[in-house]
Enzyme design. Structure first.
Site, PDB file in Angstrom:
ATOM      1  CB  SER A   1     -40.841  -8.927 -21.974  1.00 38.98           C
ATOM      2  OG  SER A   1     -42.064  -9.393 -22.487  1.00 38.98           O
ATOM      3  CB  ALA A   2     -41.552  -5.358 -25.572  1.00 42.42           C
ATOM      4  CE  LYS A   3     -42.407 -10.473 -28.356  1.00 48.18           C
ATOM      5  NZ  LYS A   3     -42.806 -10.290 -29.759  1.00 48.18           N
ATOM      6  CG  ASP A   4     -45.598  -7.491 -19.766  1.00 47.59           C
ATOM      7  OD1 ASP A   4     -45.362  -8.695 -19.950  1.00 47.59           O
ATOM      8  OD2 ASP A   4     -45.114  -6.828 -18.822  1.00 47.59           O
TER       9      ASP A   4
ATOM     10  N   GLY B   1     -49.752  -9.125 -25.229  1.00 47.04           N
ATOM     11  CA  GLY B   1     -50.550 -10.143 -24.559  1.00 47.04           C
ATOM     12  C   GLY B   1     -51.917  -9.599 -24.190  1.00 47.04           C
TER      13      GLY B   1
END
Length: 471
Positions: free
Chosen positions: A39-42, A45
């Site tokens: 996801s884009a959240k990598d 993070g």
């Protein structure tokens, strides 16, 4: 073949792929689910962890803590695994089972909390995570909603990637708004590098307050802004920079779900719910754009995280997002005419026992089944409650018995004396299946849902009336 030193080197760098729309403008989807963690959240993070290390907030042997709808937790967990940190993630009970399993696969501790609580409640996922970080030795709260490293990650990576991939031809950026980090960071970069020529458009669930909705629940994970009716102060994330956006396009849940299911079947791209919301908005943007325009839409995560939900026909039918087989007897055929226009009877849990009793007795006198759904709905009965808002039920027999035996007083809060929620059945479900499910419940009344919204009450006799008459 490219060779990398660690999984962290595989974060970002996601491709664009052309989306067939039939319009004049070119539409390209940025497939963020092809990042290593899905996801884009990598991106955020890793960025949040590295900034915390730099600032001395996260030290060797420390523990990362965060409240997450799943994807940010996965991004943090994969980075924590590589860097050797312990991690504990707090999720709501509405997060898909696939996401919870993925978090645990990365070695994260997972704490599940109720989604039906106001932000100020100590057991709300965000409040609980903050307290957990404070009380854990070496704990660090990632706080994606207010962490400047969130939009910064997209300013430094996502925006420049889009500009390079389109050779500077991008004219519109479409992205969902959740924490606001993706659209704020990537959007700001594209506006700066283009001399403010790129339009930045937010995609948002129709009931989210970002797009002017009333904040009621919706069924798209990791997007929008829900406001519990008991919330005393609505706090927006500081990761969301409203000044970057040109406009916001509201998208109904059904349209988002139809869009993502259609994309899988026509272009072989399996994406999640927020991607469906973003793509539905991008279709509208492209329809009004010209042949020289290039629309880039960010698709944040994979549909593999939602196989038990958005791609599961049973889940879709039970919530009323599919119309079912119109040649067979459906729940829709049993719903009384005019239900679409008439208010749905329910009792607000803010009422006291005396108020609930008056409503139930009035229904009994009218010949209606004296049991009603109940929930903390913020508006009157003219506003149909969504399924997550119906947190319990109340029956005339139970209330009268409680008053008779002294286990309840007329002035007691109804919320403290609720029975389990009434069963939900979907508008398009086969009548036979709905009857079988209703037979397993204590009450002979069910709530009929259409697009996740409570439409009517129905009994087993009402359902049976829709069955074909045997010859």
């Amino acid at each position: 073949m490219d060779v990398y030193e660690s999984a962290l080197d595989l974060i970002g760098g996601t491709p664009l792929v052309r989306i067939r729309t039939g319009g004049a403008a070119a539409v390209y989807a940025k497939l963020e689910y092809l990042s290593v963690g899905g996801s884009a959240k990598d991106r955020i993070g890793l960025r949040m962890i590295e900034q915390a290390e730099k600032d001395g907030l996260l030290r060797p042997g420390g523990t990362i803590v965060e409240a997450t709808s799943g994807n940010t937790g996965i991004g943090l967990a994969l980075a924590a695994a590589e860097k050797g940190y312990r991690i504990v993630l707090v999720v709501s009970d509405r997060v898909s089972a696939e996401k919870v399993d993925t978090l645990r696969a990365f070695g994260a501790g997972v704490v599940v909390k109720s989604s039906g609580l106001p932000r100020e409640h100590p057991e709300h996922p965000i409040s609980f995570a903050a307290r957990l970080a404070e009380t854990t030795p070496g704990g660090w709260l990632a706080n994606q909603y207010d962490n400047p490293a969130n939009p910064e990650a997209h300013y430094l990576t996502t925006g420049p990637e889009i500009w390079r991939q389109t050779e500077g031809r991008v004219t519109h950026l479409v992205s969902c708004i959740g924490t606001g980090g993706t659209i704020s960071g990537a959007g700001r970069y594209l506006k700066e590098v283009s001399g403010n020529a790129v339009q930045v458009i937010g995609a948002d669930p129709a009931s989210s307050v970002y797009s002017g909705g009333d904040g009621r629940p919706y069924f798209i994970e990791a997007a929008g802004h829900f406001v519990h009716p008991d919330t005393t102060r609505d706090v927006w994330p500081t990761s969301y920079h409203l000044d970057v956006l040109d406009r916001i396009v509201p998208v109904a849940d059904r349209q988002a779900l139809d869009t993502l299911r259609q994309l899988a079947r026509t272009q072989g791209l399996l994406v999640g719910g927020s991607s469906g919301t973003a793509l539905a908005a991008a279709h509208r943007v492209a329809a009004a754009a010209g042949p020289d325009d290039v629309v880039v839409v960010i698709l944040p995560d994979s549909g593999r995280q939602y196989l038990s939900k958005y791609f599961n026909d049973t889940w879709m039918l039970r919530l009323g997002f599919l119309d079912g087989d119109e040649t067979a007897a459906r729940v829709a055929d049993a719903v009384p005419e005019g239900s679409d226009a008439s208010p749905l009877p329910y009792v607000n849990t803010r009422a006291d026992i005396a108020e609930a009793l008056a409503v139930l007795r009035a229904r009994a006198l009218a010949g209606a089944d004296p049991v009603l759904p109940a929930g903390p709905c913020p508006a009157g009965p003219e506003r149909r409650p969504m399924a997550p808002e119906l947190t319990g039920s109340v029956s005339l027999s139970a209330v009268e018995a409680a008053l008779l035996h002294g286990t309840a007083a007329p002035s007691d809060r109804l919320a403290d004396h609720l029975e389990p929620p009434l069963p939900h059945i979907g508008y398009g479900e086969p009548v036979e299946e709905a009857l079988a499910r209703l037979a397993r419940h204590a009450h002979d009344t069910a709530v009929v849902l259409r697009d996740g919204c409570a439409q009517a009450l129905i009994t087993s006799s009402g359902l049976r009336a829709a069955l074909p008459t045997p010859r």
